[in-house]
Motif scaffolding. Structure first.
Motif, PDB file in Angstrom:
ATOM      1  N   GLU A 109      -4.263 -12.512  -8.516  1.00  0.00           N
ATOM      2  CA  GLU A 109      -4.420 -11.532  -7.182  1.00  0.00           C
ATOM      3  C   GLU A 109      -3.675 -11.627  -6.675  1.00  0.00           C
ATOM      4  N   ILE A 110      -2.565 -11.800  -5.788  1.00  0.00           N
ATOM      5  CA  ILE A 110      -1.320 -11.678  -5.246  1.00  0.00           C
ATOM      6  C   ILE A 110      -0.764 -11.576  -5.826  1.00  0.00           C
ATOM      7  N   LEU A 111      -0.431 -11.282  -7.884  1.00  0.00           N
ATOM      8  CA  LEU A 111       0.738 -10.110  -7.976  1.00  0.00           C
ATOM      9  C   LEU A 111      -0.154  -9.415  -8.555  1.00  0.00           C
ATOM     10  N   ARG A 112      -1.644  -9.041  -8.331  1.00  0.00           N
ATOM     11  CA  ARG A 112      -1.920  -7.541  -8.404  1.00  0.00           C
ATOM     12  C   ARG A 112      -2.030  -6.878  -7.381  1.00  0.00           C
ATOM     13  N   LEU A 113      -1.883  -7.203  -6.531  1.00  0.00           N
ATOM     14  CA  LEU A 113      -1.842  -6.365  -5.336  1.00  0.00           C
ATOM     15  C   LEU A 113      -0.188  -6.355  -4.894  1.00  0.00           C
ATOM     16  N   LEU A 114       0.324  -6.971  -5.164  1.00  0.00           N
ATOM     17  CA  LEU A 114       1.448  -6.303  -5.480  1.00  0.00           C
ATOM     18  C   LEU A 114       1.699  -5.616  -6.263  1.00  0.00           C
ATOM     19  N   THR A 115       1.842  -5.610  -8.297  1.00  0.00           N
ATOM     20  CA  THR A 115       2.391  -4.432  -8.288  1.00  0.00           C
ATOM     21  C   THR A 115       1.154  -2.862  -8.588  1.00  0.00           C
ATOM     22  N   THR A 116       0.226  -3.454  -7.613  1.00  0.00           N
ATOM     23  CA  THR A 116      -0.876  -1.701  -6.932  1.00  0.00           C
ATOM     24  C   THR A 116       0.294  -1.482  -6.345  1.00  0.00           C
ATOM     25  N   PHE A 117       0.411  -1.783  -5.243  1.00  0.00           N
ATOM     26  CA  PHE A 117       1.186  -1.409  -3.851  1.00  0.00           C
ATOM     27  C   PHE A 117       2.533  -0.813  -4.679  1.00  0.00           C
ATOM     28  N   VAL A 118       3.116  -1.255  -5.400  1.00  0.00           N
ATOM     29  CA  VAL A 118       4.340  -1.103  -5.792  1.00  0.00           C
ATOM     30  C   VAL A 118       4.451   0.432  -6.280  1.00  0.00           C
ATOM     31  N   GLU A 119       2.534   0.407  -7.490  1.00  0.00           N
ATOM     32  CA  GLU A 119       2.337   1.399  -7.857  1.00  0.00           C
ATOM     33  C   GLU A 119       2.128   2.637  -7.594  1.00  0.00           C
TER      34      GLU A 119
ATOM     35  N   LYS B  41     -10.302 -13.466  -2.523  1.00  0.00           N
ATOM     36  CA  LYS B  41     -11.590 -12.318  -2.020  1.00  0.00           C
ATOM     37  C   LYS B  41     -11.036 -11.830  -0.616  1.00  0.00           C
ATOM     38  N   ILE B  42      -9.973 -12.562  -0.263  1.00  0.00           N
ATOM     39  CA  ILE B  42      -9.560 -11.544   0.746  1.00  0.00           C
ATOM     40  C   ILE B  42      -8.202 -11.138   0.607  1.00  0.00           C
ATOM     41  N   VAL B  43      -7.131 -11.195  -0.321  1.00  0.00           N
ATOM     42  CA  VAL B  43      -6.656 -10.861  -1.503  1.00  0.00           C
ATOM     43  C   VAL B  43      -6.763  -9.603  -2.647  1.00  0.00           C
ATOM     44  N   LYS B  44      -8.132  -9.654  -2.458  1.00  0.00           N
ATOM     45  CA  LYS B  44      -8.978  -8.444  -3.997  1.00  0.00           C
ATOM     46  C   LYS B  44      -9.628  -7.758  -3.199  1.00  0.00           C
ATOM     47  N   THR B  45      -9.639  -8.059  -2.030  1.00  0.00           N
ATOM     48  CA  THR B  45     -10.124  -7.774  -1.032  1.00  0.00           C
ATOM     49  C   THR B  45      -9.012  -6.075  -0.839  1.00  0.00           C
ATOM     50  N   HIS B  46      -8.488  -6.533  -0.359  1.00  0.00           N
ATOM     51  CA  HIS B  46      -6.451  -5.727   0.135  1.00  0.00           C
ATOM     52  C   HIS B  46      -6.148  -4.946  -1.412  1.00  0.00           C
ATOM     53  N   ARG B  47      -6.553  -5.910  -2.415  1.00  0.00           N
ATOM     54  CA  ARG B  47      -5.889  -4.685  -3.616  1.00  0.00           C
ATOM     55  C   ARG B  47      -6.876  -3.843  -3.367  1.00  0.00           C
ATOM     56  N   MET B  48      -7.790  -3.636  -3.676  1.00  0.00           N
ATOM     57  CA  MET B  48      -8.828  -2.500  -3.983  1.00  0.00           C
ATOM     58  C   MET B  48      -9.510  -1.442  -2.428  1.00  0.00           C
ATOM     59  N   VAL B  49      -8.385  -1.797  -1.133  1.00  0.00           N
ATOM     60  CA  VAL B  49      -7.548  -1.233  -0.475  1.00  0.00           C
ATOM     61  C   VAL B  49      -6.410  -0.350  -0.417  1.00  0.00           C
ATOM     62  N   CYS B  50      -5.738  -0.936  -0.863  1.00  0.00           N
ATOM     63  CA  CYS B  50      -4.222  -0.497  -1.389  1.00  0.00           C
ATOM     64  C   CYS B  50      -4.486   0.670  -2.892  1.00  0.00           C
ATOM     65  N   GLY B  51      -5.077   0.469  -3.283  1.00  0.00           N
ATOM     66  CA  GLY B  51      -5.815   1.733  -4.612  1.00  0.00           C
ATOM     67  C   GLY B  51      -6.300   2.647  -4.475  1.00  0.00           C
ATOM     68  N   ALA B  52      -7.012   2.078  -3.079  1.00  0.00           N
ATOM     69  CA  ALA B  52      -7.516   3.241  -2.469  1.00  0.00           C
ATOM     70  C   ALA B  52      -6.574   4.556  -1.689  1.00  0.00           C
ATOM     71  N   CYS B  53      -6.409   4.069  -0.749  1.00  0.00           N
ATOM     72  CA  CYS B  53      -5.867   4.625   0.219  1.00  0.00           C
ATOM     73  C   CYS B  53      -4.146   5.259  -0.049  1.00  0.00           C
ATOM     74  N   GLY B  54      -3.950   4.485  -0.561  1.00  0.00           N
ATOM     75  CA  GLY B  54      -2.346   4.438  -1.579  1.00  0.00           C
ATOM     76  C   GLY B  54      -0.568   4.116  -0.593  1.00  0.00           C
ATOM     77  N   PRO B  55       0.274   5.152  -0.591  1.00  0.00           N
ATOM     78  CA  PRO B  55       1.268   3.975   0.466  1.00  0.00           C
ATOM     79  C   PRO B  55       1.027   4.351   2.160  1.00  0.00           C
ATOM     80  N   LEU B  56       0.025   4.535   2.412  1.00  0.00           N
ATOM     81  CA  LEU B  56      -0.608   3.843   4.074  1.00  0.00           C
ATOM     82  C   LEU B  56      -1.087   2.934   3.855  1.00  0.00           C
ATOM     83  N   TYR B  57      -1.185   1.363   2.877  1.00  0.00           N
ATOM     84  CA  TYR B  57      -1.419   0.868   2.787  1.00  0.00           C
ATOM     85  C   TYR B  57      -0.355   0.227   2.897  1.00  0.00           C
TER      86      TYR B  57
END
Length: 989
Positions: free
Chosen positions: A664-674, A600-616
């Motif tokens: 979820e960890i892999l998807r968070l890192l994928t979103t951050f790289v993108e 759950k925590i990592v998914k929250t980070h992923r949603m925030v990363c996808g929305a705020c972009g490089p600031l994450y």
């Protein structure tokens, strides 16, 4: 039955229609004890080479069942459209196309393609003697005239006439215009004798025009298409040939409703085609009466009738708007999640009604046009309807829903001043209605309508901060409403408003002590206290979207990292507790409750990363190493479970939870790289600081895991990394390929069905490496080049279209990249792979299962043949240097022999003409594709098939052009495009 069959199949005896009728009757009687034998007799009868010669006796004399006469028509159609069996020599070319085919599918194809065992096929039309062809034509024409002699006969024999029309059109495709030049004149002359016959002749011309203009590309060469279009185009205009009044289906109600339905069809069809003719002073009164009848037809409680009327009013209002520059029913928009069910209860909608959504879009556009034509009337009607809801006169959930959906649909169709006056009145009345109504269902209905209406007017919200603030605070109240669907809709509406009004939240507004975003993150724990996890994720995404705006003032940008840290305080505190407990006792990390919390925590980070972009990056930097350590720990836990319990361990609930957290960890890192980019997370920083620590745990886990435990998200992460960072990670590519290439290839080449996610992700990675890091790919050992090429070939032979298209694109990019390398590197590649690639591409191009890839097949073949013809391939493609003077001569001979062996039905001249065209350097790609299409249509496998996929590129380009034109026209009309779909510029912020 056996005696009857022997009598019918004995070609030395006169054909007995009475016995035939008995067999047909038994064949169509489900209770007849000899039904299967009767079916077998009919099949054998149809397979006889002269079965068509019995058709006239059957059609004239068979009276017991209509199926008997249809059998005779099928026999005639077989004589016209018979296909010969595929030759056994075809296996040579197909061998390349079917390498790697799953055993079950290979066996099925082997059974299907047994050439010698197949029954002999009947003779083709063109082989029949001239007098027999003329006799068949005369019989069909005379029979059609006979059955169309009067209205009663035509009505009773409608199905038979339609089938005979189709047979006649099949004959025309073979005979007209060269062998039957008088056909059009004959039709026109016959049409003068009878209105019924004239109508049927129009049906024949329509079928013929559809074959020539719409479907001819699939079954005729370009030369024949031009001849037929020229002949038909002189008589029947293309648009008129397919026109006419559209016919509706049979209604489900009584005769009155049937009459109204047909009346609506008549008026809508007539007005669409001939409105200009009656828009005169002389016919004005009749026109108004017709429009009134059409308007009254919508009151019939039948959706088909309503749709007919709606389609016309949409076209009518659009035409009025173009020349000059709602109602009690309204379909539900896609955004609305709270609906009234069949029991009269307010519930959350679980499935999208696509038909209702399409109808809503048409109604919405109609209302927008009408609003532009007369805003005052539209406003007056809607406010009067709303007043009747407020005073209770017409109060109901259905009435309020349809009214609010109509109000929301005209957003942007008014000026800003008109919109302000209108919307303030609407929201004021709805809020007052919400206060006075009692009951959870009533309040949920009103709340959903308030949220929908305000969400549809972002322009007004941006222009009126206090109103926007009030609306958002009301949404926060609705987030505590536990009625099903209300919280979901509140979160979705907040996200839409955040996307369109984000700058208003991060800049200090007049009369405010600080930006609203600071108050929002401070109140966040209280706001989300009653939300479910998926709703919390949506709320975090919306709030992070606000922070993605850098604002118009430097102070705004300076506040963003601090606001993001405050936003993430709750999940970060929970993360720190988990990691602290793990340091004290590592076993707590794999506790089932802890694993779920981590996900759950990592998914929250992923949603925030996808929305705020490089600031994450400011958040990831604080927890990155801990994330990798958790990934290692979960990988080891999964491996340990597999060692103890075998492959079945991957099905255990605890192991599935561990793998879900890893994903979820892999998807968070994928979103951050993108999302990485300037200024906070520049790609060079990501490549040097984030990628190296990542590869060791991820690659080692993937390589050592059993097949069932490998995550396709690893391949997606690596593909995103190469695609985004490109040459910055080129040095790491060999290490990546060494870890994932062979293990994945062994997984996905077992068959065409298993591991579909891995298959797509693997070729996505290969495409990224080929496009952005080709030097690294070509630097691998030469022995591995074949492995790379074989994997690409396997991909474009795949029956899954996405995989096949990706394989073709990779191969073309690979060939282009090879062509840019030095001669010493590319000539060995050409010598090893040019011939096999040509054969493989030819094989899939001539396979009906791969017609959708024709565009890339043509592109690749043109590139390969022209590569050789232009002399760029200097390494010899043949072993005996004394036999051929050059690669060009060898390849011509090789391809001609290959085609002759694979397609013995083609003449030598056809093959020579085709091969000469393949090497013609003057051919551009469109001409080359036409050359290939004409060749394919001559093949027996393609001549009788639906070959529309051969024109998929042209259709796609035409659809894109039409869509762009329509979108530009829609954008030019204020309000016609949904405000959430309209592109934004800086002025909108």
């Amino acid at each position: 039955m056996e005696a009857a069959g022997t009598r019918l199949l004995d070609e030395s005896q006169p054909f007995d229609v009475a016995i035939f009728d008995g067999v047909v009757s038994a064949s169509y009687d489900p209770r007849h004890p000899e039904r299967s034998m009767a079916n077998e007799i009919l099949m054998k009868l149809r397979e006889q080479s002269n079965a068509w010669a019995k058709a006239d006796a059957i059609i004239e004399n068979s009276t017991r069942l209509p199926q008997g006469r249809f059998f005779g028509l099928m026999a005639l159609d077989d004589a016209i459209n018979t296909r010969a069996p595929a030759p056994p020599h075809r296996a040579r070319l197909r061998a390349g196309a079917r390498a790697g085919t799953p055993p079950r599918r290979a066996r099925a194809r082997a059974e299907t393609n047994k050439g010698p065992a197949s029954p002999p096929r009947r003779r083709r039309w063109k082989i029949l003697p001239e007098e027999q062809r003329v006799g068949i034509k005369g019989f069909i024409v005379n029979k059609i005239i006979q059955l169309s002699s009067d209205e009663a006969t035509a009505s009773a024999e409608r199905t038979m006439i339609h089938q005979m029309n189709k047979v006649l059109v099949s004959i025309l495709k073979q005979e007209w215009p060269h062998n039957w030049p008088s056909f059009i004149g004959d039709v026109c002359g016959a049409s003068r004798t009878s209105e019924v016959l004239c109508e049927n002749n129009m049906h024949i011309l329509r079928l013929l025009s559809e074959e020539v203009f719409d479907f001819s590309k699939d079954a005729m060469t370009t030369a024949k298409i031009r001849r037929d279009e020229g002949a038909l185009g002189q008589i029947v205009p293309r648009d008129a040939a397919g026109g006419g009044v559209r016919r509706g289906g049979e209604p489900r109600r009584d005769a009155d409703q049937l009459f109204v339905s047909r009346l609506a069809l008549f008026f809508s069809g007539f007005f669409k085609a001939h409105l200009r003719l009656v828009e005169t002073r002389e016919h004005g009164q009749a026109l108004l009466e017709g429009l009134q009848y059409l308007g009254a037809s919508r009151r019939v409680p039948d959706n088909e009738v309503f749709q007919i009327c709606l389609d016309y009013w949409h076209a009518f209002s659009q035409d009025l708007y173009a020349s000059e520059t709602g109602g009690p029913r309204m379909s539900k928009p896609e955004e609305v999640l709270v609906v009234e069910d069949e029991n009269g209860e307010i519930v959350r909608e679980m499935f999208k009604d696509t038909e209702a959504i399409a109808q809503y879009k048409t109604m919405r556009e109609t209302l927008v046009y009408l609003t532009h034509l007369n805003y005052d009337d539209t406003e007056s009607i809607m406010l009067d309807k709303l007043a009747l809801q407020v005073d209770g006169t017409e109060w109901s959930w259905a009435n309020l829903n349809t009214l609010c959906w109509a109000i929301g649909s005209i957003s942007g169709a008014m000026s800003e001043d008109e919109e302000k006056r209108f919307l303030v009145t609407v929201i004021k009345d709805l809020l007052g209605l919400c206060e006075v109504k009692r009951g959870k269902g009533n309040k949920a209905c009103i709340a959903s309508n308030i949220m929908y209406v305000v969400g549809q007017y972002p322009r007004f919200l941006r222009a009126h901060w206090k109103f926007l603030k009030t609306v958002v605070n009301k949404l926060f109240e609705f987030m505590h409403e536990l009625h099903p669907g209300v919280q979901d809709m509140a979160c979705d509406t907040f996200l839409k408003i955040a996307l369109k009004c984000k700058r208003k939240f991060v800049t200090q507004q007049p009369g405010e002590a600080r930006p609203f975003a600071r108050d929002l993150v401070a109140q966040l724990p209280a706001i989300i206290s009653d939300l479910e996890p998926h709703q919390v994720h949506a709320f975090y995404e919306a709030t992070a979207c606000l922070l993605s705006d850098r604002g118009g003032h430097p102070s705004v940008a300076a506040q963003r990292p601090a606001l993001l840290a405050q936003l993430m305080a709750l999940p970060n505190d929970a993360w720190r507790r988990i990691t602290h407990d793990a340091q004290q006792n590592p076993a707590t990390l794999v506790n089932p409750d802890t694993v779920r919390d981590v996900a759950k925590i990592v998914k929250t980070h992923r949603m925030v990363c996808g929305a705020c972009g490089p600031l994450y990056v400011t958040q990831l930097g604080a927890c990155y190493l801990d994330l990798l350590n958790v990934y290692r720990a979960y990988s080891e836990a999964v491996s340990s479970a597999v060692q103890q319990h075998g492959d079945l361990a991957t099905r255990h609930a605890d192991v599935r939870a561990l793998r879900a957290a890893k994903r979820e960890i892999l998807r968070l890192l994928t979103t951050f790289v993108e999302k990485c980019g300037e200024p906070e997370a520049p790609p060079p920083l990501v490549a040097t600081s984030f990628v190296p620590p990542l590869l060791e745990p991820v690659l080692n886990d993937y390589r050592r895991s059993i097949v069932e435990a490998r995550d396709s998200d690893v391949l997606n992460l690596l593909a995103a990394t190469v695609d985004k960072l490109r040459d910055l990670v080129a040095n790491e590519v060999p290490r990546v390929l060494d870890a994932v290439f062979e293990p994945t290839l062994r997984m996905i080449t077992r068959n065409f069905e298993d591991f579909p996610e891995h298959r797509l992700a693997f070729f996505k990675l290969l495409k990224a490496v080929n496009t952005h890091c080709f030097a690294a790919l070509f630097a691998i050992p030469v022995a591995h080049h074949k492995l790379v090429v074989d994997s690409v070939v396997w991909a474009f032979k795949h029956t899954e279209r996405n995989v096949a298209d990706t394989g073709l694109e990779i191969l073309y990019e690979l060939l282009l990249n090879v062509g840019r390398t030095v001669d010493d590197a590319k000539q060995p590649f050409y010598r090893a792979f040019v011939l096999p690639l040509i054969q493989d591409v030819l094989a899939v191009m001539t396979d009906r299962l791969h017609k959708s890839g024709f565009k890339m097949h043509a592109t690749l073949l043109r590139h390969l043949f022209h590569l050789v013809e232009a002399g760029h391939v200097t390494a010899p493609l043949f072993d005996d240097p004394t036999k051929y003077p050059s690669n060009q001569a060898f390849l011509r001979d090789h391809v001609a022999n290959l085609l002759s062996t694979s397609f013995p039905n083609l003449s030598r001249q056809q093959i020579v003409d085709f091969v000469v065209g393949l090497f013609d350097l003057r051919m551009d790609l469109p001409t080359f594709k036409t050359h290939l299409r004409d060749f394919l249509i001559q093949l027996k496998e393609f001549s009788e098939q639906n070959n529309q996929d051969l024109y998929s590129e042209e259709r796609a380009a035409q659809q894109v052009a039409v869509a762009e034109q329509q979108n530009a026209a829609r954008l030019a009309v204020p309000g016609l495009v949904n405000p959430h779909d309209r592109p934004m510029d800086d002025d909108d912020l």
